[in-house]
Design an enzyme around this catalytic site. Structure first.
Site, PDB file in Angstrom:
ATOM      1  CB  SER A 175      24.829 -32.380 -35.948  1.00 32.52           C
ATOM      2  OG  SER A 175      23.958 -32.403 -34.833  1.00 32.52           O
ATOM      3  CG  HIS A 211      26.119 -31.403 -40.128  1.00 32.12           C
ATOM      4  ND1 HIS A 211      27.283 -30.824 -39.692  1.00 32.12           N
ATOM      5  CD2 HIS A 211      25.158 -31.022 -39.235  1.00 32.12           C
ATOM      6  CE1 HIS A 211      27.054 -30.155 -38.578  1.00 32.12           C
ATOM      7  NE2 HIS A 211      25.773 -30.256 -38.279  1.00 32.12           N
ATOM      8  CE  LYS A 242      25.974 -26.875 -38.763  1.00 37.52           C
ATOM      9  NZ  LYS A 242      25.369 -25.562 -38.548  1.00 37.52           N
TER      10      LYS A 242
END
Ligand SMILES: Cc1ncc(COP(=O)(O)O)c(C=O)c1O
Length: 385
Positions: A175, A211, A242
């Site tokens: 990340s 992610h 996200k």
């Protein structure tokens, strides 16, 4: 009582402060203290957080179910929507089952100790997310840290250790660095070691695809990106917070893993369920992701434009391979100055400092909601910094 510690943080340029926004969506614009900035700090990669269909779905669920869930899933907090989303996620990730968690942080600190217990050994990448680190701390298993993305080091360590179960844990997309784990190599190592064992699947692979979901593998995540079959020894964690523009998280895995989590994962058992309106938003976001492949394509076009522009300026982007692009400009003080320069140019991208990362950096995240003009404005600001 804490003033000395706080003074030290101030002196070291490490004091964190909260900056709340006045604007709605964060994907490409943000308003703070009345000023509008182009935002390069949001993980809303597909710009779904303010999608009208998602907002409508959440409103409908509020009308039907009210707001608060009122209890944990094991009491009366769940709804048909929770079940529906779990079914959708299992199909989306190619597993036979899935379970919702209240956040990615909760999923990691709850599932890791449930999966890896006393007598087991965890192998964790040194740059894994803090929630994985905390999940490992809560587990009674032995912890072994391998060098970032280093398959040879991992392989050496696994062969050295004895344990009932061995659990390899990695972020898929890191990340703060934006690089992708060598998942194919890790997967093949796990397959090879499992094939040599008398107890099947006692080498487990736990991936944090926070992610990767909505970003890699045409949105399906890291396994799809690497063309890896979701084998029974793989547990996939992912978030709705996200690229899906919603909130909450999931674990997708074999049914016995999910049944085990329902019975032992403390953050699932001892916490109030997510409100139905949040679940309705995630369902709609997943539908949009599956129905509009152009969104993921746009995200990657934008990523390539920004990445190429930053590279052309000769800036250090570490090992970035994704829409997360760190730019290293110097020590903590220089990084903060750099971020302030960007603010003056109406670009919002905060400095990331220790202890979150060892090397200070500006972390840019580009999304499908940015225009080419937004990206060019950032490049212009970088070139004058
Ligand atoms: C890799 C990774 N895992 C887990 C989390 C936690 O997810 P959430 O924000 O949903 O708690 C994050 C978010 O910061 C993350 O980057």
């Amino acid at each position: 009582m804490f003033s000395d510690g706080l003074k030290k943080l101030i002196n070291d340029n490490l004091l964190r402060i909260i900056r709340d926004r006045e604007s709605g969506s964060t994907a490409s614009r943000i308003i703070i203290d009345g000023e509008e900035y182009i935002n390069f700090s949001s993980n809303d990669y597909l710009g779904l957080a303010d999608h009208p269909l998602i907002i409508e779905a959440a409103k409908r669920a509020i009308d039907k179910y009210g707001f608060g869930a009122g209890a944990s899933r094991l009491l009366s907090g769940g709804t048909g929507l929770h079940r529906e989303l779990e079914k959708m996620i299992a199909e989306f990730k190619g597993t036979d089952s899935a379970l919702l968690f209240n956040s990615g942080y909760t999923a990691n600190i709850s599932a890791i100790p449930a999966i890896a217990d006393e007598g087991d050994v965890i192998f964790s990448d040194e740059l894994n997310h803090a929630s994985i680190v905390d999940g490992c701390r809560l587990s009674k298993a032995k912890k072994v840290i391998y060098k970032h993305g280093d398959i040879n080091h991992l392989s050496e360590l696994i062969k050295k250790e004895n344990g009932n179960k061995k659990v390899v844990i990695t972020d898929t997309v890191f990340s703060m660095d934006g690089d992708i784990a060598p998942l194919k190599d890790i997967y093949e190592l796990c397959c090879f070691l499992n094939s040599k064992l008398s107890t099947p699947n006692s080498i487990l692979l736990y991936i944090d695809d926070a992610h990767g979901t909505g970003v890699l593998g045409k949105g399906h995540g890291a396994l799809a990106h690497f063309n890896i079959k979701p084998e029974p020894f793989i547990t996939q964690m992912g978030t709705f917070s996200k690229a899906l523009g919603s909130y909450g998280a999931f674990i997708a895995a074999q049914k016995d893993v999910i049944d085990w989590l329902i019975n032992t994962a403390r953050g699932f058992i001892y916490s109030t369920a997510l409100p139905a309106c949040v679940i309705a938003a995630s369902i709609e976001a997943l539908r949009i992701l599956e129905g509009e492949p152009a969104l993921v394509e746009k995200l990657w076009q934008n990523r390539e434009r920004l990445f190429k522009g930053i590279k052309d300026l000769g800036l250090d982007t570490l090992l970035s391979q994704t829409p997360i692009i760190p730019v290293v400009v110097g020590d903590v003080g220089t990084t903060i100055k750099f971020s302030k320069h960007l603010i003056k140019k109406h670009i919002y991208a905060p400095a990331i400092r220790p202890p979150t990362v060892k090397i200070p950096r500006i972390r840019f995240t580009v999304t499908a909601a940015h225009t080419e003009k937004d990206i060019d404005k950032l490049l212009e600001a970088l070139s004058t910094a």
